[in-house]
Design an enzyme around this catalytic site. Structure first.
Site, PDB file in Angstrom:
ATOM      1  N   ASN A 152       2.733 -10.252   7.481  1.00 46.15           N
ATOM      2  CA  ASN A 152       3.265 -10.938   6.303  1.00 46.15           C
ATOM      3  C   ASN A 152       4.411 -11.917   6.558  1.00 46.15           C
ATOM      4  O   ASN A 152       4.602 -12.844   5.783  1.00 46.15           O
ATOM      5  CB  ASN A 152       3.603  -9.933   5.194  1.00 46.15           C
ATOM      6  CG  ASN A 152       4.701  -8.966   5.583  1.00 46.15           C
ATOM      7  OD1 ASN A 152       4.970  -8.769   6.764  1.00 46.15           O
ATOM      8  ND2 ASN A 152       5.326  -8.375   4.599  1.00 46.15           N
ATOM      9  N   GLU A 248      10.083   0.156  10.806  1.00 43.49           N
ATOM     10  CA  GLU A 248      10.332  -0.558   9.537  1.00 43.49           C
ATOM     11  C   GLU A 248       9.019  -0.518   8.771  1.00 43.49           C
ATOM     12  O   GLU A 248       8.082  -1.256   9.098  1.00 43.49           O
ATOM     13  CB  GLU A 248      10.757  -2.013   9.809  1.00 43.49           C
ATOM     14  CG  GLU A 248      11.985  -2.172  10.698  1.00 43.49           C
ATOM     15  CD  GLU A 248      13.281  -1.735  10.022  1.00 43.49           C
ATOM     16  OE1 GLU A 248      13.297  -1.609   8.779  1.00 43.49           O
ATOM     17  OE2 GLU A 248      14.262  -1.493  10.739  1.00 43.49           O
ATOM     18  N   CYS A 282       7.424  -6.351   1.882  1.00 41.89           N
ATOM     19  CA  CYS A 282       7.707  -4.903   1.835  1.00 41.89           C
ATOM     20  C   CYS A 282       8.778  -4.555   0.823  1.00 41.89           C
ATOM     21  O   CYS A 282       8.874  -3.398   0.422  1.00 41.89           O
ATOM     22  CB  CYS A 282       8.081  -4.411   3.218  1.00 41.89           C
ATOM     23  SG  CYS A 282       9.423  -5.370   3.882  1.00 41.89           S
TER      24      CYS A 282
HETATM   25  N1  LIG Z   1      10.031  -2.374   6.368  1.00 42.49           N
HETATM   26  C1  LIG Z   1       9.796  -3.604   6.736  1.00 42.49           C
HETATM   27  O1  LIG Z   1      10.678  -4.316   7.199  1.00 42.49           O
HETATM   28  C2  LIG Z   1       8.414  -4.190   6.590  1.00 42.49           C
HETATM   29  C3  LIG Z   1       8.244  -5.561   6.734  1.00 42.49           C
HETATM   30  C4  LIG Z   1       6.974  -6.115   6.626  1.00 42.49           C
HETATM   31  C5  LIG Z   1       5.884  -5.312   6.380  1.00 42.49           C
HETATM   32  N2  LIG Z   1       6.067  -3.980   6.232  1.00 42.49           N
HETATM   33  C6  LIG Z   1       4.917  -3.135   5.927  1.00 42.49           C
HETATM   34  O2  LIG Z   1       3.785  -3.540   6.686  1.00 42.49           O
HETATM   35  C7  LIG Z   1       2.581  -3.275   5.987  1.00 42.49           C
HETATM   36  C8  LIG Z   1       1.713  -4.495   5.944  1.00 42.49           C
HETATM   37  O3  LIG Z   1       1.537  -5.062   7.189  1.00 42.49           O
HETATM   38  P1  LIG Z   1       0.218  -4.838   8.058  1.00 42.49           P
HETATM   39  O4  LIG Z   1      -0.959  -4.705   7.171  1.00 42.49           O
HETATM   40  O5  LIG Z   1       0.196  -5.885   9.123  1.00 42.49           O
HETATM   41  O6  LIG Z   1       0.547  -3.411   8.679  1.00 42.49           O
HETATM   42  P2  LIG Z   1      -0.283  -2.546   9.747  1.00 42.49           P
HETATM   43  O7  LIG Z   1       0.441  -1.255   9.893  1.00 42.49           O
HETATM   44  O8  LIG Z   1      -1.713  -2.503   9.404  1.00 42.49           O
HETATM   45  O9  LIG Z   1      -0.173  -3.397  11.105  1.00 42.49           O
HETATM   46  C9  LIG Z   1       1.082  -3.675  11.693  1.00 42.49           C
HETATM   47  C10 LIG Z   1       0.862  -3.911  13.182  1.00 42.49           C
HETATM   48  O10 LIG Z   1       0.442  -2.690  13.786  1.00 42.49           O
HETATM   49  C11 LIG Z   1      -0.724  -2.928  14.577  1.00 42.49           C
HETATM   50  N3  LIG Z   1      -1.513  -1.700  14.659  1.00 42.49           N
HETATM   51  C12 LIG Z   1      -2.494  -1.288  13.829  1.00 42.49           C
HETATM   52  N4  LIG Z   1      -3.002  -0.104  14.255  1.00 42.49           N
HETATM   53  C13 LIG Z   1      -2.312   0.228  15.381  1.00 42.49           C
HETATM   54  C14 LIG Z   1      -2.358   1.322  16.276  1.00 42.49           C
HETATM   55  N5  LIG Z   1      -3.226   2.326  16.121  1.00 42.49           N
HETATM   56  N6  LIG Z   1      -1.502   1.331  17.315  1.00 42.49           N
HETATM   57  C15 LIG Z   1      -0.590   0.344  17.479  1.00 42.49           C
HETATM   58  N7  LIG Z   1      -0.524  -0.736  16.685  1.00 42.49           N
HETATM   59  C16 LIG Z   1      -1.349  -0.791  15.632  1.00 42.49           C
HETATM   60  C17 LIG Z   1      -1.399  -4.082  13.854  1.00 42.49           C
HETATM   61  O11 LIG Z   1      -2.351  -4.729  14.685  1.00 42.49           O
HETATM   62  C18 LIG Z   1      -0.205  -4.948  13.509  1.00 42.49           C
HETATM   63  O12 LIG Z   1       0.190  -5.714  14.622  1.00 42.49           O
HETATM   64  C19 LIG Z   1       3.037  -2.837   4.604  1.00 42.49           C
HETATM   65  O13 LIG Z   1       3.000  -1.437   4.528  1.00 42.49           O
HETATM   66  C20 LIG Z   1       4.465  -3.336   4.530  1.00 42.49           C
HETATM   67  O14 LIG Z   1       5.302  -2.670   3.624  1.00 42.49           O
HETATM   68  C21 LIG Z   1       7.292  -3.402   6.343  1.00 42.49           C
HETATM   69  O1  LIG Z   2       8.000  -7.735   4.216  1.00 45.94           O
HETATM   70  C1  LIG Z   2       9.124  -7.343   4.446  1.00 45.94           C
HETATM   71  C2  LIG Z   2      10.125  -8.243   5.016  1.00 45.94           C
HETATM   72  O2  LIG Z   2      11.086  -7.516   5.706  1.00 45.94           O
HETATM   73  C3  LIG Z   2      10.674  -9.095   3.960  1.00 45.94           C
HETATM   74  S1  LIG Z   2      11.781 -10.232   4.530  1.00 45.94           S
HETATM   75  O3  LIG Z   2      11.214 -11.075   5.570  1.00 45.94           O
HETATM   76  O4  LIG Z   2      12.813  -9.532   5.193  1.00 45.94           O
HETATM   77  O5  LIG Z   2      12.267 -10.980   3.420  1.00 45.94           O
END
Ligand SMILES: NC(=O)c1ccc[n+]([C@@H]2O[C@H](COP(=O)([O-])OP(=O)(O)OC[C@H]3O[C@@H](n4cnc5c(N)ncnc54)[C@H](O)[C@@H]3O)[C@@H](O)[C@H]2O)c1
Ligand SMILES: O=C[C@H](O)CS(=O)(=O)O
Length: 475
Positions: A152, A248, A282
């Site tokens: 994202n 995160e 997120c």
């Molecule tokens: N807390 C934060 O700062 C933050 C920021 C952005 C997104 N997010 C969270 O991320 C999620 C959305 O992003 P997404 O769909 O890319 O997440 P995801 O967990 O599907 O993927 C994240 C990363 O993990 C990798 N991955 C997937 N399976 C794996 C495995 N078995 N082993 C190691 N790596 C693996 C993916 O290829 C990708 O690079 C949402 O839940 C969102 O809230 C959190």
């Molecule tokens: O999706 C979650 C990100 O941490 C939001 S932000 O880039 O920090 O604004």
């Protein structure tokens, strides 16, 4: 023909036998292709990171210079990079441009922090029998950092891992999300241009189950930093043994609009911010708890504002809400909305989907156990939930397994601080949406939203070890 991007390992651009297509998330055409890393390339990347970490001990000032230069180059290439994000992620152009600016900020702050890494004096002489001793700590890099990032914010969330890791003197292997890998490869180009020695930054592209899986089982990685879903975060925790792990993860952000709030400010702020990047942020507002005494006024103003958002083509500089990352995700959101409707919810605005584009949707008459309320919706869908007692509302807010960021709109400082102490989150915004983030601040969640903080100063703390030095003096 779509442009082809090689991998970046040990300062070399590597072509392999297999490629992965990167789709333009709005048109669904092939935008580019990237060479996929196999076992051999992941192994090479980790080896070169280890070798470079041992060989290239950059001074803090040199790290500052390189990171500062990366920040400048990001701004010089802002238009080109924003377009990459718009294509590979489907992010509206104005939000993609803002991501480049934020990324440049992340590097600038990390560059400054590289000059401020220090330990502290430890008064061991105060312990009985230690009168002739003196002690202090120094901060040393952890070594090799394995970074795994989500789709994202394909540049800024990568920056939040790589910039502090390099500032702290580590080497990095990055696995970006396979749906949005181009921004990370562009960053590698920029690092090369800025003069980072070979091997200190490596990018391997592939799926989580192959590349991610191999990375999390490799003993030569000293620290993992992961941003993504709680589901994958848990897998990492189960597979990385005793290694340091920064997580995160997800959220379903709550914001309270209290009885004495500036209702117009709340409605306008929340309408503008809640649907950014189609809710795939997120810290996107998902649950809006509104005091019954201001419910009517809030609803009307909020829905009017949401109706004014421009929805559709992310290439249009005026678009506010573009496509979601994949049709299957937009369909999932649509199913959750329909499921809630079947259970008695109503839709005040939106609710329709066309391909990957989901209209900004406002739900009402929801119940706390509906998926649109209690799970992470990660789509442009918010729910309005009335309340009459602040304590009961805070209890309901805290029932969520997540705790990343939240917000409260109120003009009563006592109630604001009361909520700040009681709401279980990593960050609480008073008179703002939960989405507020600038890149220098500490950022990270509690409960299932993860552990450890990002923001260069805080990540550097996680990515260094504190080593104690004790002098045994003769006098
Ligand atoms: N807390 C934060 O700062 C933050 C920021 C952005 C997104 N997010 C969270 O991320 C999620 C959305 O992003 P997404 O769909 O890319 O997440 P995801 O967990 O599907 O993927 C994240 C990363 O993990 C990798 N991955 C997937 N399976 C794996 C495995 N078995 N082993 C190691 N790596 C693996 C993916 O290829 C990708 O690079 C949402 O839940 C969102 O809230 C959190
Ligand atoms: O999706 C979650 C990100 O941490 C939001 S932000 O880039 O920090 O604004």
């Amino acid at each position: 023909m779509a442009k082809q991007y090689p991998l970046y390992i040990n300062g070399n651009w590597i072509e392999t036998t297999e490629k992965l297509e990167v789709i333009d998330k709005y048109t669904q055409d092939t935008y580019a292709s990237v060479y996929k890393a196999g076992e051999k390339e992941v192994d090479q990347a980790i080896t070169s990171a280890r070798v470079a970490y041992k060989k290239e001990q950059l001074s803090p000032y040199r790290r500052f210079e390189i990171l500062k230069r990366v920040s400048e180059l990001l701004m010089e290439r802002k238009e080109e990079l924003a377009l990459v994000i718009t294509k590979e992620a489907g992010k509206p152009l104005k939000q993609a441009s803002s991501e480049i600016e934020r990324s440049a900020q992340t590097f600038e702050v990390a560059a400054e922090e590289a000059k401020r890494i220090h330990g502290e004096g430890v008064p061991v002489e105060a312990a009985p029998g230690s009168e002739n001793r003196m002690a202090f700590t120094i901060k040393v890099p952890v070594g090799v950092v394995g970074a795994i990032s989500p789709f994202n914010f394909p540049l800024n969330l990568v920056s939040h891992k790589v910039a502090p890791a390099i500032a702290a003197g580590n080497a990095v292997i990055l696995k970006p999300a396979s749906t949005t890998p181009i921004s990370a490869l562009k960053l590698a180009e920029i690092f090369e241009q800025a003069g980072l020695p070979s091997g200190l930054f490596n990018v391997v592209v592939g799926s989580g189950s192959t590349v991610g899986n191999q990375m999390m089982k490799d003993e030569r990685i000293d620290l993992y930093t992961f941003t993504g879903s709680a589901e994958v975060g848990l897998k990492l925790k189960q597979n990385t043994g005793l290694k340091k792990l920064i997580l995160e993860l997800g959220n379903n952000s709550p914001v309270i609009v209290d009885k004495d709030a500036d209702v117009e400010l709340a409605a306008k702020t929340l309408a503008q911010k809640s649907f950014a990047f189609a809710g795939q942020v997120c810290i996107s507002v998902q649950r809006i708890y509104v005091h019954e005494s201001v419910l009517g006024e809030f609803q009307q103003c909020f829905v009017d504002e949401v109706r004014g958002l421009k929805v559709g083509d992310p290439n249009d500089p005026d678009t506010d809400v573009g496509p979601m990352i994949a049709e299957q995700e937009a369909k999932r959101a649509e199913n959750w909305i329909n499921e809630a409707i079947n259970q008695g919810a109503t839709v005040l605005q939106g609710g329709q989907r066309k391909g990957t584009v989901m209209q900004p949707t406002v739900m009402f008459d929801v119940k706390k156990d509906m998926r649109v309320v209690c799970e992470e919706v990660f789509a442009p869908v918010v729910s309005i939930l009335p309340f009459d007692d602040l304590d009961t509302c805070i209890d309901e807010v805290n029932e969520s397994p997540y705790g990343l960021q939240g917000g409260i709109f109120t003009q009563d400082l006592d109630r604001a601080f009361y909520a700040a102490r009681k709401i279980e989150v990593g960050g609480l915004m008073i008179n703002d949406a939960s989405q507020y983030r600038v890149d220098l601040m500490p950022y990270g969640g509690v409960k299932d939203s993860g552990n450890g903080k990002e923001g260069p100063k805080y990540s550097i703390k996680e990515m260094t070890e504190e080593r104690l030095i004790v002098l045994n003096l003769n006098k």
